[in-house]
Structure formats: C-alpha cells, structure tokens
Design a protein around this motif. Structure first.
Motif, PDB file in Angstrom:
ATOM      1  N   GLY A  21      48.360  77.414  27.647  1.00 14.07           N
ATOM      2  CA  GLY A  21      47.471  78.535  27.908  1.00 14.07           C
ATOM      3  C   GLY A  21      48.243  79.828  28.119  1.00 14.07           C
ATOM      4  O   GLY A  21      47.843  80.898  27.637  1.00 14.07           O
ATOM      5  N   LEU A  22      49.366  79.743  28.818  1.00 11.58           N
ATOM      6  CA  LEU A  22      50.216  80.921  29.024  1.00 11.58           C
ATOM      7  C   LEU A  22      50.781  81.427  27.697  1.00 11.58           C
ATOM      8  O   LEU A  22      50.862  82.631  27.466  1.00 11.58           O
ATOM      9  CB  LEU A  22      51.353  80.576  29.984  1.00 11.58           C
ATOM     10  N   VAL A  23      51.168  80.485  26.851  1.00  8.60           N
ATOM     11  CA  VAL A  23      51.678  80.876  25.530  1.00  8.60           C
ATOM     12  C   VAL A  23      50.582  81.581  24.726  1.00  8.60           C
ATOM     13  O   VAL A  23      50.836  82.604  24.061  1.00  8.60           O
ATOM     14  CB  VAL A  23      52.213  79.645  24.771  1.00  8.60           C
ATOM     15  N   LEU A  24      49.354  81.070  24.795  1.00  6.81           N
ATOM     16  CA  LEU A  24      48.244  81.696  24.088  1.00  6.81           C
ATOM     17  C   LEU A  24      47.938  83.084  24.656  1.00  6.81           C
ATOM     18  O   LEU A  24      47.645  84.025  23.902  1.00  6.81           O
ATOM     19  CB  LEU A  24      47.001  80.810  24.174  1.00  6.81           C
ATOM     20  N   ALA A  25      47.999  83.201  25.991  1.00  7.01           N
ATOM     21  CA  ALA A  25      47.774  84.509  26.613  1.00  7.01           C
ATOM     22  C   ALA A  25      48.858  85.502  26.198  1.00  7.01           C
ATOM     23  O   ALA A  25      48.572  86.673  25.903  1.00  7.01           O
ATOM     24  CB  ALA A  25      47.742  84.365  28.135  1.00  7.01           C
ATOM     25  N   LEU A  26      50.104  85.031  26.159  1.00  6.51           N
ATOM     26  CA  LEU A  26      51.215  85.883  25.735  1.00  6.51           C
ATOM     27  C   LEU A  26      51.031  86.304  24.275  1.00  6.51           C
ATOM     28  O   LEU A  26      51.306  87.453  23.897  1.00  6.51           O
ATOM     29  CB  LEU A  26      52.535  85.135  25.909  1.00  6.51           C
ATOM     30  N   PHE A  27      50.553  85.371  23.453  1.00  8.52           N
ATOM     31  CA  PHE A  27      50.273  85.685  22.051  1.00  8.52           C
ATOM     32  C   PHE A  27      49.203  86.767  21.943  1.00  8.52           C
ATOM     33  O   PHE A  27      49.344  87.740  21.185  1.00  8.52           O
ATOM     34  CB  PHE A  27      49.826  84.419  21.314  1.00  8.52           C
ATOM     35  N   GLY A  28      48.111  86.606  22.717  1.00  9.31           N
ATOM     36  CA  GLY A  28      47.020  87.571  22.659  1.00  9.31           C
ATOM     37  C   GLY A  28      47.454  88.956  23.104  1.00  9.31           C
ATOM     38  O   GLY A  28      47.159  89.957  22.439  1.00  9.31           O
ATOM     39  N   VAL A  29      48.158  89.014  24.218  1.00 11.46           N
ATOM     40  CA  VAL A  29      48.627  90.306  24.729  1.00 11.46           C
ATOM     41  C   VAL A  29      49.665  90.902  23.784  1.00 11.46           C
ATOM     42  O   VAL A  29      49.646  92.107  23.485  1.00 11.46           O
ATOM     43  CB  VAL A  29      49.216  90.136  26.148  1.00 11.46           C
ATOM     44  N   GLY A  30      50.591  90.064  23.301  1.00 14.53           N
ATOM     45  CA  GLY A  30      51.639  90.547  22.405  1.00 14.53           C
ATOM     46  C   GLY A  30      51.077  91.128  21.112  1.00 14.53           C
ATOM     47  O   GLY A  30      51.498  92.197  20.657  1.00 14.53           O
ATOM     48  N   MET A  31      50.117  90.418  20.513  1.00 17.12           N
ATOM     49  CA  MET A  31      49.512  90.901  19.274  1.00 17.12           C
ATOM     50  C   MET A  31      48.718  92.185  19.520  1.00 17.12           C
ATOM     51  O   MET A  31      48.676  93.081  18.652  1.00 17.12           O
ATOM     52  CB  MET A  31      48.601  89.832  18.676  1.00 17.12           C
ATOM     53  N   THR A  32      48.100  92.296  20.696  1.00 18.72           N
ATOM     54  CA  THR A  32      47.386  93.526  21.029  1.00 18.72           C
ATOM     55  C   THR A  32      48.347  94.705  21.126  1.00 18.72           C
ATOM     56  O   THR A  32      48.053  95.804  20.649  1.00 18.72           O
ATOM     57  CB  THR A  32      46.629  93.356  22.357  1.00 18.72           C
ATOM     58  N   VAL A  33      49.515  94.468  21.730  1.00 16.74           N
ATOM     59  CA  VAL A  33      50.526  95.524  21.840  1.00 16.74           C
ATOM     60  C   VAL A  33      51.043  95.914  20.460  1.00 16.74           C
ATOM     61  O   VAL A  33      51.196  97.102  20.133  1.00 16.74           O
ATOM     62  CB  VAL A  33      51.689  95.067  22.741  1.00 16.74           C
ATOM     63  N   LEU A  34      51.314  94.910  19.605  1.00 20.20           N
ATOM     64  CA  LEU A  34      51.902  95.180  18.286  1.00 20.20           C
ATOM     65  C   LEU A  34      50.916  95.874  17.345  1.00 20.20           C
ATOM     66  O   LEU A  34      51.310  96.749  16.558  1.00 20.20           O
ATOM     67  CB  LEU A  34      52.381  93.867  17.652  1.00 20.20           C
ATOM     68  N   THR A  35      49.640  95.464  17.414  1.00 19.35           N
ATOM     69  CA  THR A  35      48.655  95.991  16.464  1.00 19.35           C
ATOM     70  C   THR A  35      47.808  97.125  17.038  1.00 19.35           C
ATOM     71  O   THR A  35      47.179  97.865  16.282  1.00 19.35           O
ATOM     72  CB  THR A  35      47.707  94.873  15.998  1.00 19.35           C
ATOM     73  N   GLY A  36      47.769  97.203  18.376  1.00 20.91           N
ATOM     74  CA  GLY A  36      46.894  98.182  19.004  1.00 20.91           C
ATOM     75  C   GLY A  36      45.438  97.773  18.978  1.00 20.91           C
ATOM     76  O   GLY A  36      44.550  98.563  19.335  1.00 20.91           O
ATOM     77  N   ASP A  37      45.154  96.548  18.576  1.00 15.88           N
ATOM     78  CA  ASP A  37      43.775  96.054  18.469  1.00 15.88           C
ATOM     79  C   ASP A  37      43.499  95.078  19.615  1.00 15.88           C
ATOM     80  O   ASP A  37      44.046  93.964  19.640  1.00 15.88           O
ATOM     81  CB  ASP A  37      43.583  95.352  17.128  1.00 15.88           C
TER      82      ASP A  37
END
Length: 304
Positions: free
Chosen positions: A171-187
């Motif tokens: 779950g932490l890995v998924l949360a990190l993925f979600g936050v990371g992709m939001t930072v990278l894409t701005g979406d």
C-alpha cells in the motif's frame, strides 16, 4: 505453539503502525493527498487491529467454566475475525470511497515532497515489522509454502500480521507511486488512482482473512500430518484398530480428540484402562497440542 512468537510480531507491528499513522496524518494535513489520507486511516486501523489481537491473546487465557468447559481459546479466532472486518471496512472501503471521490473532484497536491519523504520512512519501518513477522512465522511454518502456512495455520495472529504487513508495505508503494506520478505529471488523478489501488489491495487481503478466520471459528480439525500421527500413536500394543476418530481445534494450542478404538474380546477392564492411558501418553508426546483426549473402547465388528 506458544503465543510468544506471535506476540513479538504483533508488538513490532503495533509500534511501527502507530508511528507511521502519526507521520502519515501530518503528511496528509500538509499535502492534501488522498493517498496519504487512505494510508493514514489504514495505519490507524492496523494499529487498532494489533491491540485487538493482543486482547484476544489475553482473554483466551481465562480458565474454563461450567458454561465454557473447553475454555476460551477461540477468543483468538474471534478477535482475528474482527480484525479482518476492520481491515475491510476502515481500510478498503474508506480508501475506495476517498479514491473515487478524488477521481471525480481532483485537487492539486501541496508540498508533495513531504509526502514522498514520509512514505519512504514509513516503508523502512514497515519493512522492519514485516521482517519480524517473517522471522517468527518461519519458526512454526515448517516445510509448508507461505500460502499453505496462511491457509493451514491454526494460530491466527501470525497469518494476520503477515498479510497486514504485506498489505501495508505494498500500500505504501502504491501511495508513493500515486504521489510520485502526480508530481511528475502535475495531474492529481494519479493520486486518486493510487488510492483506489490501495483500496482494492486491502479488500483482497481482508476477504482472504475473513474466509480463513471464519473457518477457524466454525472449527477445524487436525492437519493431515497430525491425523496420521495421531492414528499411528493409537494403534499399538493392545489397541488393534481405530474404528473412527474426530478432531477439532478448540483453540490455537488445544486440540480435542475423540475416538472409538477396537480391542480384542479377551482383555480385562484393567488391561483396557492401561492401554488407553498409554495411548493418550503417546498422542500427547507426538502432538503436544492434543490436550483433550476422549477414547471409547469397543469391539470391532467387520461390516457385513
């Protein structure tokens, strides 16, 4: 098995999840991330769950009464079942609700780097808790696979902690993925997708635990290897055969055995009593969990 190993794993998970929950809530307040909020609620639920498992271990040690002549060993199964329900409702259902809500109404993250740092630290703490659960489980797992251990274990706490910790780590890995992709894409949609994935993961784990704990609550018998050992221990000396046998775990460390055993027709009452006492001693030596043994002597009559 002794509850000592499972208690150690529970305490490791309790302290790790309590610290992680506080850090995640701070991260959510700073960033507004739905993934962080879902993980915060997940960690609070996990912390409460560890408390329930410890409570179950405590109450299961109560002495037997006239109302409950076989004791309270199944309290550990009951509280483990409640843990599975809490994981489903507080963990999975909330994460799915929050993720779908943020998917419909996405909001930009603030100070996302704070969330990333907290998640990385939380992954480290969760790895410690998961490692402790693995070490303690290996002591009793034997040659079984990890899936076999989860399905066959009559001690509920270790499988619960193992699956909880695995779910928390992924779950932490998924949360990190979600936050990371939001930072990278701005979406911010990626943050919502990460939250939904967390909800699905926790739901799958919760359903597995609910099915397993329900089976233990209803009552499971000895494993196949234990049954073979018990029957081999019975048929010896003056005992000619096992006519039929029933077993059931009335607690993680307490196996009930009831069997009808066949004797030769020319034995005296004293010889039968002595043979039964010897059989009980053999069973307890071979299967330490066999605390309650009831053996009924009979003459074997071949089916016509």
């Amino acid at each position: 098995m002794s509850a000592g190993g499972s208690t150690k794993a529970i305490l490791a998970a309790l302290f790790a999840n309590a610290g992680i929950a506080v850090a995640k809530f701070v991260g959510f307040l700073v960033t507004g991330s739905s993934s962080m909020l879902a993980e915060s609620v997940h960690s609070v639920a996990d912390t409460s769950n560890q408390g329930l498992l410890l409570l179950g271990q405590k109450t299961s040690q109560r002495a037997a009464t006239k109302m409950h002549p076989f004791g309270y060993g199944r309290d550990r199964y009951f509280y483990s079942f409640i843990v599975a329900l809490m994981l489903f409702t507080l963990g999975s259902a909330f994460a799915l609700y929050e993720g779908i809500h943020k998917l419909s109404h996405p909001e930009p993250l603030k100070s996302a780097i704070v969330a990333v740092i907290i998640l990385v630290v939380a992954i480290g703490l969760e790895c410690y808790s998961f490692y402790t659960a693995i070490v303690e489980s290996k002591k009793v797992k034997g040659d079984a696979t990890w899936w076999g251990f989860i399905r066959q274990s009559r001690t509920p706490e270790l499988p619960v902690v193992l699956l909880e910790d695995a779910g928390a780590l992924f779950g932490l890995v998924l949360a990190l993925f979600g936050v990371g992709m939001t930072v990278l894409t701005g979406d911010p949609v990626w943050d919502a997708i990460g939250t939904i994935c967390i909800g699905v993961l926790l739901g799958i784990i919760a359903i597995i635990l609910i099915i397993e704990m329900k089976s233990l609550l209803i009552g499971e018998g000895a494993t196949a290897s234990e049954s073979e050992t018990i029957e081999a221990s019975l048929v010896s000396g003056k005992i000619e055969r096992v006519i039929h046998i029933r077993t059931q775990y009335v607690g993680p460390d307490e196996l009930l055995i009831a069997a009808k055993i066949g004797f030769a027709a020319d034995l005296t009452l004293a010889e039968i009593a002595q043979a039964i006492d010897q059989a009980e001693a053999r069973i307890r030596a071979a299967v330490p969990a066999a605390r309650l043994i009831y053996l009924e002597p009979d003459l074997y009559r071949a089916p016509v």
